[in-house]
Design an enzyme around this catalytic site. Structure first.
Site: not given
Length: 180
Positions: A94, A121, A151, A167
């Site tokens: 939204e 995120h 990493k 992500e």
């Protein structure tokens, strides 16, 4: 009466009470400065569609509900039916647009990752991470982290027009993440 627990069990996790049967996460909200810019980004770069826009004139804001639709999804044409259907979906995004913010200079919302940290995120799963990275490059998407950096390999972070982190993962590449 409580249901039998499903999924992983950790301290603090309780079996879902029967009264919560049927509850589901419908959407998460992000404030956007300029809906035209954000809608262009999420529709072009992530393939999302607007299911419903709701305007609240007295309070001077609009809501946009977005989803990644499959070919078999049938969005109702009738406005009332489409509104009900929208609030029955899972995993929607939204956007809240407070009218007039598009006229303000610079990024105006906290991304949650600068101090003080809070929100982190949203995440999209993609079928081919490397193809997605190439697509992001073609579309001048701002990267925070490419899959070979840091990493955590095979995890990408990009920014949207308001600076929120996104992500991006390929599910089958995630099977070994977090194993120590």
């Amino acid at each position: 009466m409580k249901d039998t627990p499903q999924g992983e069990q950790h301290p603090g996790v309780e079996a879902a009470p029967a009264a919560t049967r049927g509850f589901r996460l419908n959407h998460s909200m992000l404030r956007v400065k300029d809906p035209q810019v954000s809608l262009a980004f999420y529709s072009r770069v992530f393939g999302m569609s607007v299911l419903r826009r709701l305007d609240f004139e007295e309070m001077q804001f609009s809501l946009y509900f977005l989803a990644n639709l499959d070919a078999q999804d049938e969005v109702p044409k009738d406005v009332a039916a489409r509104t009900t259907w929208t609030f029955q979906q899972r995993g929607l995004l939204e956007f809240t647009h407070n009218w007039g913010t598009e006229e303000q200079e610079g990024r105006i919302y906290h991304d949650g990752n600068a101090e003080p940290q809070g929100f982190g995120h949203i995440c999209f799963a993609v079928p081919d991470l490397h193809a997605a990275v190439a697509w992001f490059d073609e579309n001048d998407v701002e990267f925070i982290k490419r899959p070979e950096q840091g990493k955590m390999k095979d995890v990408v972070f990009v920014k949207d027009p308001d600076g929120y982190w996104i992500e991006v993962v390929q599910p089958d590449l995630m099977s070994q993440v977090g194993k120590g």
